[in-house]
Design an enzyme around this catalytic site. Structure first.
Site, PDB file in Angstrom:
ATOM      1  N   TYR A   1      25.439  18.782 -33.973  1.00  0.00           N
ATOM      2  CA  TYR A   1      26.927  18.419 -33.520  1.00  0.00           C
ATOM      3  C   TYR A   1      27.833  18.563 -34.906  1.00  0.00           C
ATOM      4  O   TYR A   1      29.135  18.172 -35.277  1.00  0.00           O
ATOM      5  CB  TYR A   1      26.782  16.938 -32.944  1.00  0.00           C
ATOM      6  CG  TYR A   1      27.005  15.542 -33.861  1.00  0.00           C
ATOM      7  CD1 TYR A   1      25.595  15.329 -35.100  1.00  0.00           C
ATOM      8  CD2 TYR A   1      27.998  14.855 -33.986  1.00  0.00           C
ATOM      9  CE1 TYR A   1      25.888  14.005 -35.931  1.00  0.00           C
ATOM     10  CE2 TYR A   1      27.973  13.799 -35.220  1.00  0.00           C
ATOM     11  CZ  TYR A   1      27.126  12.872 -35.826  1.00  0.00           C
ATOM     12  OH  TYR A   1      26.980  12.435 -36.687  1.00  0.00           O
ATOM     13  N   ARG A   2      27.416  18.244 -36.135  1.00  0.00           N
ATOM     14  CA  ARG A   2      27.600  18.772 -37.639  1.00  0.00           C
ATOM     15  C   ARG A   2      26.869  18.696 -38.381  1.00  0.00           C
ATOM     16  O   ARG A   2      26.025  18.795 -38.228  1.00  0.00           O
ATOM     17  CB  ARG A   2      27.908  16.606 -37.477  1.00  0.00           C
ATOM     18  CG  ARG A   2      28.788  16.789 -38.552  1.00  0.00           C
ATOM     19  CD  ARG A   2      28.405  15.011 -38.893  1.00  0.00           C
ATOM     20  NE  ARG A   2      29.464  14.451 -39.614  1.00  0.00           N
ATOM     21  CZ  ARG A   2      29.625  12.725 -40.114  1.00  0.00           C
ATOM     22  NH1 ARG A   2      28.527  12.097 -38.984  1.00  0.00           N
ATOM     23  NH2 ARG A   2      30.018  12.560 -41.148  1.00  0.00           N
TER      24      ARG A   2
ATOM     25  N   TYR B   1      26.335  15.755 -45.398  1.00  0.00           N
ATOM     26  CA  TYR B   1      26.991  16.632 -44.901  1.00  0.00           C
ATOM     27  C   TYR B   1      27.785  17.904 -45.822  1.00  0.00           C
ATOM     28  O   TYR B   1      29.051  18.350 -45.816  1.00  0.00           O
ATOM     29  CB  TYR B   1      28.077  16.255 -43.853  1.00  0.00           C
ATOM     30  CG  TYR B   1      26.805  15.356 -42.939  1.00  0.00           C
ATOM     31  CD1 TYR B   1      25.770  16.663 -41.501  1.00  0.00           C
ATOM     32  CD2 TYR B   1      27.282  14.493 -42.360  1.00  0.00           C
ATOM     33  CE1 TYR B   1      25.491  15.526 -41.081  1.00  0.00           C
ATOM     34  CE2 TYR B   1      26.228  13.708 -41.312  1.00  0.00           C
ATOM     35  CZ  TYR B   1      25.647  14.837 -40.529  1.00  0.00           C
ATOM     36  OH  TYR B   1      24.676  13.986 -40.088  1.00  0.00           O
TER      37      TYR B   1
HETATM   38  C1  LIG Z   1      22.460   6.382 -45.965  1.00  0.00           C
HETATM   39  C2  LIG Z   1      23.389   7.222 -45.123  1.00  0.00           C
HETATM   40  C3  LIG Z   1      23.645   6.724 -43.749  1.00  0.00           C
HETATM   41  C4  LIG Z   1      24.279   7.189 -42.822  1.00  0.00           C
HETATM   42  N1  LIG Z   1      24.568   6.841 -42.049  1.00  0.00           N
HETATM   43  C5  LIG Z   1      26.484   7.187 -40.870  1.00  0.00           C
HETATM   44  C6  LIG Z   1      25.635   6.438 -39.398  1.00  0.00           C
HETATM   45  O1  LIG Z   1      25.538   5.763 -39.549  1.00  0.00           O
HETATM   46  N2  LIG Z   1      27.299   7.411 -39.050  1.00  0.00           N
HETATM   47  C7  LIG Z   1      27.905   8.244 -39.262  1.00  0.00           C
HETATM   48  O2  LIG Z   1      28.861   9.365 -38.919  1.00  0.00           O
HETATM   49  N3  LIG Z   1      27.648   8.616 -40.321  1.00  0.00           N
HETATM   50  C8  LIG Z   1      26.353   8.365 -41.471  1.00  0.00           C
HETATM   51  N4  LIG Z   1      26.556   8.918 -42.238  1.00  0.00           N
HETATM   52  C9  LIG Z   1      27.145   9.826 -43.022  1.00  0.00           C
HETATM   53  C10 LIG Z   1      28.232   9.705 -43.981  1.00  0.00           C
HETATM   54  O3  LIG Z   1      28.179   9.290 -45.035  1.00  0.00           O
HETATM   55  C11 LIG Z   1      29.597   9.363 -42.708  1.00  0.00           C
HETATM   56  O4  LIG Z   1      30.159   9.761 -41.459  1.00  0.00           O
HETATM   57  C12 LIG Z   1      31.013   8.950 -43.972  1.00  0.00           C
HETATM   58  O5  LIG Z   1      31.887   7.811 -43.038  1.00  0.00           O
HETATM   59  C13 LIG Z   1      32.061   9.873 -44.148  1.00  0.00           C
HETATM   60  O6  LIG Z   1      32.510   9.872 -45.190  1.00  0.00           O
HETATM   61  P1  LIG Z   1      33.923   9.646 -44.524  1.00  0.00           P
HETATM   62  O7  LIG Z   1      34.057   8.830 -43.952  1.00  0.00           O
HETATM   63  O8  LIG Z   1      34.965   9.472 -45.880  1.00  0.00           O
HETATM   64  O9  LIG Z   1      34.786  11.226 -44.512  1.00  0.00           O
HETATM   65  P2  LIG Z   1      35.434  12.136 -45.062  1.00  0.00           P
HETATM   66  O10 LIG Z   1      34.435  12.916 -46.301  1.00  0.00           O
HETATM   67  O11 LIG Z   1      36.760  11.424 -45.767  1.00  0.00           O
HETATM   68  O12 LIG Z   1      35.782  13.407 -43.897  1.00  0.00           O
HETATM   69  C14 LIG Z   1      34.983  14.094 -43.348  1.00  0.00           C
HETATM   70  C15 LIG Z   1      35.717  15.672 -43.280  1.00  0.00           C
HETATM   71  O13 LIG Z   1      35.702  15.424 -42.067  1.00  0.00           O
HETATM   72  C16 LIG Z   1      37.282  16.370 -41.925  1.00  0.00           C
HETATM   73  N5  LIG Z   1      38.469  14.989 -41.999  1.00  0.00           N
HETATM   74  C17 LIG Z   1      38.775  14.167 -42.894  1.00  0.00           C
HETATM   75  N6  LIG Z   1      39.806  13.493 -42.972  1.00  0.00           N
HETATM   76  C18 LIG Z   1      40.762  14.581 -42.405  1.00  0.00           C
HETATM   77  C19 LIG Z   1      41.636  14.562 -41.729  1.00  0.00           C
HETATM   78  N7  LIG Z   1      42.826  13.457 -42.372  1.00  0.00           N
HETATM   79  N8  LIG Z   1      42.040  15.315 -40.834  1.00  0.00           N
HETATM   80  C20 LIG Z   1      41.257  16.402 -40.959  1.00  0.00           C
HETATM   81  N9  LIG Z   1      39.810  16.634 -40.688  1.00  0.00           N
HETATM   82  C21 LIG Z   1      39.469  15.718 -41.875  1.00  0.00           C
HETATM   83  C22 LIG Z   1      36.799  17.012 -43.496  1.00  0.00           C
HETATM   84  O14 LIG Z   1      36.240  17.853 -42.774  1.00  0.00           O
HETATM   85  C23 LIG Z   1      36.146  16.259 -44.182  1.00  0.00           C
HETATM   86  O15 LIG Z   1      34.406  16.934 -45.036  1.00  0.00           O
HETATM   87  C24 LIG Z   1      25.371   8.187 -43.419  1.00  0.00           C
HETATM   88  C25 LIG Z   1      24.957   9.058 -44.512  1.00  0.00           C
HETATM   89  C26 LIG Z   1      24.313   8.437 -45.403  1.00  0.00           C
HETATM   90  C27 LIG Z   1      24.061   8.460 -46.966  1.00  0.00           C
END
Ligand SMILES: Cc1cc2nc3c(=O)[nH]c(=O)nc-3n(C[C@H](O)[C@H](O)[C@H](O)COP(=O)(O)OP(=O)(O)OC[C@H]3O[C@@H](n4cnc5c(N)ncnc54)[C@H](O)[C@@H]3O)c2cc1C
Length: 502
Positions: free
Chosen positions: A451-452, A83
């Protein structure tokens, strides 16, 4: 405490050279730079980063950003692979990286909740619960290095009964664009004892304003956690034919509406089943086709399927209950699938909240290391009929673009998140972008929205939000102007801009 932003340049594509900025948490292939490792274009590259350790520092950063008119892009751990990771809609934003704010403020075993800061990963929460010997199963998404809070803010999900994170969130602390600190729900009252117990609070529910938006920086959330069940079983249901997606999805969502299945079943297609299998001959066969500009033909997938007696589709989920309930739940599921040619297996490996990074490996499966993926994620009704129609269109688009269709469908009681995960190599970026634009167009024609999404498509999706002459977008712009008149927080997130921009 003295904080100064490393750049005072205005966020504008014309003035920013977009250098590579280091200091992010280590990502795929050991990369520590901010931005999107799955893209070669610098269109969404940030210009700098700031990494506060405490709420007061976040407040200070926001005040400085307003003073110097620098735009920030908030990430919690910045692991949003598929994303856009830590890239911003507007080129040249300063990444507000909250990974150093990593306190687990509370884990309450009796009531089943935790309060966490943005830097706390799914691994951290799981390990802390293990360390304390608490009888809780925290939610587990496919990969555990993401942030509990960041994933929740982007409406991500995991696979325990509390896996729909936006539904399990209860209580929120937010730094507003002017630096003020707000608590939502019961937390709006100082020292209230039900911050993470009762979602509603008194008056309007404000939490939703901070999901996928740019109205604030969330610095704490409460999350409900599933108590460890007395008994559970992980089941796999396989069906042989492509069109069996319809009864498979319909039956699963019905079982969810009746609370027989409590966690979201994931549905895989034959390509994903083959790719994630541990059978070397299957991998050797796939490897002949999994190269840039090529996809695995469906007659080859059918050959593999028949040879191994696999289904065209396979759903995975778990049943959770008391010792007395579990055999009855299994029987109920067997009866529900007795009218379709489904094979049900009890798996040994449970959906038990144990975190992993294993699924990351698929990204490099297209013959070259340094592979990439993007997710296309429409919300579709849960009967199976609509999902199948949408799937057939998306599959044709994917074949025409010479990519493989990797199904990662997630069933809920009243909708399906129909994730298509497109694996590509960086050489194929132009083709994958065109495919995603076409998928977005086709989905909207059928009445569906994602949804995203990746930062790249936020405006395109927002343009589809057109009820009553775009009343929704007009409303969010008005809010943006009131809350963040200088437009310093994550400009363009989910298509939300100040009036008159861009
Ligand atoms: C192989 C693979 C499998 C995956 N499986 C899943 C899965 O099972 N489920 C899933 O949900 N995703 C999945 N993902 C997608 C993603 O990797 C995850 O959702 C991951 O947890 C998102 O990164 P993060 O938690 O570090 O969020 P961040 O990158 O830190 O945040 C995501 C977004 O949320 C917003 N945000 C973050 N922090 C804040 C804050 N403090 N205040 C306001 N807005 C904020 C921002 O817009 C940011 O860009 C997958 C990806 C891959 C490559």
């Amino acid at each position: 405490m003295a904080i100064s932003l490393r750049t005072s340049r205005v966020c504008s594509e014309k003035t920013f050279p977009a250098p590579l900025v280091d200091g992010a948490l280590e990502g795929t292939q050991g990369r520590k730079s901010y931005g999107d490792p799955f893209s070669t274009s610098g269109t969404h590259a940030p210009s700098g980063a700031v990494r506060p350790r405490a709420v007061e520092e976040v407040q200070e950063v926001v005040k400085l950003a307003n003073k110097h008119k620098v735009c920030l892009w908030t990430v919690s751990r910045g692991k949003n692979l598929g994303y856009g990771r830590s890239s911003s809609v507007v080129k040249g934003c300063v990444i507000l990286d909250l990974h150093r704010m990593n306190k687990i403020v509370e884990v309450n075993e009796e009531y089943g909740y935790a309060i966490v800061e943005p830097g706390v990963s799914f691994f951290d929460l799981y390990e802390e619960i293990q360390r304390r010997g608490q009888n809780l199963w925290p939610s587990v998404p496919a990969i555990g290095w993401g942030s509990v809070l960041g994933n929740t803010m982007d409406r991500g999900f995991g696979y325990t009964p509390n896996g729909e994170h936006s539904q399990s969130q209860c209580g929120m602390e937010v730094v507003l664009p002017n630096g003020e600190l707000l608590r939502t729900g019961m937390g709006a009252m100082k020292d209230n004892k039900t911050f993470s117990l009762y979602k509603g609070g008194f008056g309007p529910t404000l939490d939703g304003l901070f999901y996928q938006s740019n109205f604030g920086i969330v610095t704490k959330i409460g999350m409900h956690i599933t108590p460890a069940p007395e008994a559970y079983a992980t089941l796999e249901v396989s069906v042989p034919k492509e069109a069996d997606l319809i009864p498979l999805t319909g039956t699963l969502s019905d079982l969810m509406r009746r609370s027989i299945i409590l966690n979201s079943p994931s549905i895989a297609n034959i390509f994903r089943i083959a790719l994630t299998s541990k059978v070397p001959e299957v991998h050797a066969k796939l490897a002949q086709y999994m190269e840039p500009n090529s996809y695995v033909p469906y007659d080859v997938l059918e050959e593999i399927r028949a040879e191994h007696n696999w289904g065209f589709w396979k759903a995975y989920f778990s049943l959770y209950g008391s010792v007395e309930m579990l055999p009855a739940l299994i029987q109920t599921v067997q009866r529900a699938f007795s009218t379709i040619p489904a094979e049900i297996k009890e798996e040994e490996i449970p959906y038990s909240g144990i975190q992993t990074l294993a699924p990351l490996g698929i990204v490099d499966s297209r013959s070259e290391k340094g592979g990439a993926h993007v997710d296309f994620s429409p919300i579709v009704p849960p009967s199976g009929r609509e999902l199948y129609q949408w799937y057939l269109t998306a599959k044709q688009r994917t074949i025409a673009a010479k990519f493989d269709f990797f199904a990662d469908f997630h069933v809920y009681p009243r909708y399906v998140v129909g994730i298509e995960l497109v694996i590509y190599t960086l050489r194929e970026e132009a083709r994958v972008l065109e495919l995603c634009r076409n998928l977005l167009h086709d989905g909207a024609e059928q009445g569906y929205m994602e949804y995203r999404t990746h930062v790249r498509y936020m405006d395109q999706i927002a343009a589809k939000v057109d009820f009553n002459d775009g009343a929704f977008n007009k409303f969010t712009r008005r809010l943006k102007d009131v809350l963040d008149p200088n437009g310093v927080l994550s400009p363009g997130k989910s298509g939300i801009w100040n009036e008159g921009v861009p």
